[in-house]
Motif scaffolding. Structure first.
Motif, PDB file in Angstrom:
ATOM      1  N   GLY A 131      60.086   2.185   0.157  1.00 53.65           N
ATOM      2  CA  GLY A 131      61.508   2.450  -0.087  1.00 53.65           C
ATOM      3  C   GLY A 131      62.398   1.263   0.230  1.00 53.65           C
ATOM      4  N   TYR A 132      63.436   1.503   1.002  1.00 53.72           N
ATOM      5  CA  TYR A 132      64.428   0.475   1.307  1.00 53.72           C
ATOM      6  C   TYR A 132      64.025  -0.415   2.489  1.00 53.72           C
ATOM      7  N   ASP A 133      62.819  -0.242   3.021  1.00 52.49           N
ATOM      8  CA  ASP A 133      62.397  -0.994   4.208  1.00 52.49           C
ATOM      9  C   ASP A 133      62.623  -2.505   4.119  1.00 52.49           C
ATOM     10  N   ALA A 163      58.464  20.087   6.718  1.00 52.54           N
ATOM     11  CA  ALA A 163      59.033  19.383   5.562  1.00 52.54           C
ATOM     12  C   ALA A 163      60.076  18.408   6.067  1.00 52.54           C
ATOM     13  N   ASP A 164      60.201  17.286   5.401  1.00 59.38           N
ATOM     14  CA  ASP A 164      61.253  16.377   5.822  1.00 59.38           C
ATOM     15  C   ASP A 164      62.166  16.044   4.667  1.00 59.38           C
ATOM     16  N   ASP A 165      63.376  15.684   5.015  1.00 59.24           N
ATOM     17  CA  ASP A 165      64.235  15.047   4.034  1.00 59.24           C
ATOM     18  C   ASP A 165      64.835  13.860   4.748  1.00 59.24           C
ATOM     19  N   SER A 166      64.872  12.760   4.045  1.00 58.67           N
ATOM     20  CA  SER A 166      65.322  11.546   4.700  1.00 58.67           C
ATOM     21  C   SER A 166      65.978  10.654   3.686  1.00 58.67           C
ATOM     22  N   GLY A 167      66.642   9.648   4.191  1.00 59.62           N
ATOM     23  CA  GLY A 167      67.269   8.713   3.270  1.00 59.62           C
ATOM     24  C   GLY A 167      68.113   7.701   3.998  1.00 59.62           C
ATOM     25  N   LEU A 168      68.748   6.893   3.195  1.00 52.22           N
ATOM     26  CA  LEU A 168      69.558   5.785   3.695  1.00 52.22           C
ATOM     27  C   LEU A 168      71.026   6.136   3.519  1.00 52.22           C
ATOM     28  N   LYS A 226      65.011  24.044   2.994  1.00 46.39           N
ATOM     29  CA  LYS A 226      64.675  24.697   1.719  1.00 46.39           C
ATOM     30  C   LYS A 226      63.213  24.430   1.363  1.00 46.39           C
ATOM     31  N   LYS A 227      62.792  23.160   1.500  1.00 46.36           N
ATOM     32  CA  LYS A 227      61.403  22.802   1.180  1.00 46.36           C
ATOM     33  C   LYS A 227      60.416  23.548   2.072  1.00 46.36           C
ATOM     34  N   ALA A 228      60.712  23.569   3.381  1.00 43.36           N
ATOM     35  CA  ALA A 228      59.783  24.197   4.329  1.00 43.36           C
ATOM     36  C   ALA A 228      59.706  25.701   4.098  1.00 43.36           C
ATOM     37  N   GLU A 235      54.814  -0.002  15.207  1.00 40.23           N
ATOM     38  CA  GLU A 235      56.175  -0.341  15.663  1.00 40.23           C
ATOM     39  C   GLU A 235      57.208   0.491  14.903  1.00 40.23           C
ATOM     40  N   LYS A 236      57.007   0.604  13.591  1.00 42.08           N
ATOM     41  CA  LYS A 236      57.951   1.388  12.791  1.00 42.08           C
ATOM     42  C   LYS A 236      57.971   2.839  13.269  1.00 42.08           C
ATOM     43  N   ASN A 237      56.787   3.416  13.489  1.00 37.04           N
ATOM     44  CA  ASN A 237      56.724   4.803  13.957  1.00 37.04           C
ATOM     45  C   ASN A 237      57.422   4.988  15.294  1.00 37.04           C
ATOM     46  N   SER A 239      68.774   9.283  -2.080  1.00 37.30           N
ATOM     47  CA  SER A 239      68.117   7.985  -1.865  1.00 37.30           C
ATOM     48  C   SER A 239      66.929   7.739  -2.791  1.00 37.30           C
ATOM     49  N   ALA A 240      66.115   8.769  -3.018  1.00 38.66           N
ATOM     50  CA  ALA A 240      64.898   8.570  -3.819  1.00 38.66           C
ATOM     51  C   ALA A 240      65.228   8.276  -5.278  1.00 38.66           C
ATOM     52  N   ARG A 241      66.379   8.758  -5.730  1.00 39.82           N
ATOM     53  CA  ARG A 241      66.724   8.578  -7.159  1.00 39.82           C
ATOM     54  C   ARG A 241      68.083   7.905  -7.324  1.00 39.82           C
TER      55      ARG A 241
HETATM   56  P1  IMP Z   1      62.965  12.140   0.255  1.00 37.00           P
HETATM   57  O1  IMP Z   1      61.551  11.951  -0.174  1.00 37.00           O
HETATM   58  O2  IMP Z   1      63.748  13.102  -0.541  1.00 37.00           O
HETATM   59  O3  IMP Z   1      63.070  12.342   1.735  1.00 37.00           O
HETATM   60  O4  IMP Z   1      63.675  10.766  -0.086  1.00 37.00           O
HETATM   61  C1  IMP Z   1      63.544   9.770   0.753  1.00 37.00           C
HETATM   62  C2  IMP Z   1      63.973   8.495   0.089  1.00 37.00           C
HETATM   63  O5  IMP Z   1      64.769   7.809   1.052  1.00 37.00           O
HETATM   64  C3  IMP Z   1      62.757   7.610  -0.195  1.00 37.00           C
HETATM   65  O6  IMP Z   1      62.341   7.701  -1.520  1.00 37.00           O
HETATM   66  C4  IMP Z   1      63.275   6.238   0.148  1.00 37.00           C
HETATM   67  O7  IMP Z   1      63.963   5.713  -0.954  1.00 37.00           O
HETATM   68  C5  IMP Z   1      64.292   6.517   1.256  1.00 37.00           C
HETATM   69  N1  IMP Z   1      63.620   6.457   2.578  1.00 37.00           N
HETATM   70  C6  IMP Z   1      63.381   7.485   3.434  1.00 37.00           C
HETATM   71  N2  IMP Z   1      62.726   7.062   4.545  1.00 37.00           N
HETATM   72  C7  IMP Z   1      62.551   5.748   4.361  1.00 37.00           C
HETATM   73  C8  IMP Z   1      61.908   4.762   5.162  1.00 37.00           C
HETATM   74  O8  IMP Z   1      61.331   4.991   6.237  1.00 37.00           O
HETATM   75  N3  IMP Z   1      61.929   3.527   4.655  1.00 37.00           N
HETATM   76  C9  IMP Z   1      62.506   3.214   3.481  1.00 37.00           C
HETATM   77  N4  IMP Z   1      63.092   4.092   2.689  1.00 37.00           N
HETATM   78  C10 IMP Z   1      63.126   5.375   3.135  1.00 37.00           C
END
Ligand code: IMP
Length: 198
Positions: free
Chosen positions: A154-156, A68-73, A53-55, A175-177, A86-88
């Protein structure tokens, strides 16, 4: 590729993406370089829904290729939460400290197996020529009882990576990458771009 817009306002992510795409894209634009772009409402049920959707919205608005990415825990004992939220996790506008605190509180009385978790990243590439491609990365680990390390975001500091003694926040950026969910998805995108540009 001449120009690529990265649809993120998160500087931690942008730095990681710049490092991996170095040499492949002449000009990497951040969404904040294009102030008229609408802000996407991330209301999808999955990481793929939100990333696409973002892209799509950004590419349509600026007429350029967009990543665009979406990511989370995703935490086992919380039935996959915080996931796309995850972000909120601790509420709208919550910062990393509040989200980490909420995670610790929710896991405090659950058995240790509940702490198994994974970071998931989906990258969506949308080109004005109609191309749509999705790339995914996953890294597994578990959630500690307290914060360790000052790197990343974030949660790192709570995420102990499987097979490592360090949390994500204790690893160097390189290393993380190399091992992270975003690193994996970006690596797949990088290979795709290399093939596409040939
Ligand atoms: P997004 O910006 O909607 O993708 O939300 C991603 C949220 O997931 C971030 O605000 C973090 O809380 C968490 N998150 C995603 N990637 C990472 C990471 O590499 N390390 C730690 N937290 C992450």
């Amino acid at each position: 590729m001449k120009q690529l817009v990265v649809a993120t306002r998160n500087h931690g992510k942008l730095t990681e993406i710049q490092a991996v795409l170095d040499g492949l894209v002449d000009e990497l634009l951040c969404i904040t370089d294009l102030p008229d772009l609408p802000e996407t409402v991330e209301d999808g049920a999955t990481f793929v829904d939100n990333a696409l959707k973002k892209a799509r919205e950004a590419s349509q608005a600026c007429g350029l290729p967009v990543l665009a990415d979406d990511s989370g825990l995703v935490v086992d004992g919380l039935d996959g939460r915080p996931g796309v939220l995850s972000a909120r996790f601790a509420g709208p506008g919550a910062d990393d400290a509040a989200n980490n605190q909420k995670l610790l509180e929710e896991l405090a009385f659950l058995p240790s197996a509940s702490r198994k978790a994974a970071f998931v990243c989906v990258m969506a590439f949308v080109h004005p020529d109609g191309t749509e491609q999705v790339f995914q990365g996953v890294v597994t680990g578990h959630i500690l009882n307290g914060l360790r390390g000052d790197g990343g975001f974030g949660y790192d500091p709570l995420f102990l990576v499987d097979g490592f003694r360090q949390t994500m926040a204790e690893l160097s950026l390189e290393e993380k990458n190399r091992i992270s969910h975003r690193g994996q998805a970006l690596g797949a995108f990088r290979s795709y771009l290399q093939r596409r540009e040939r």
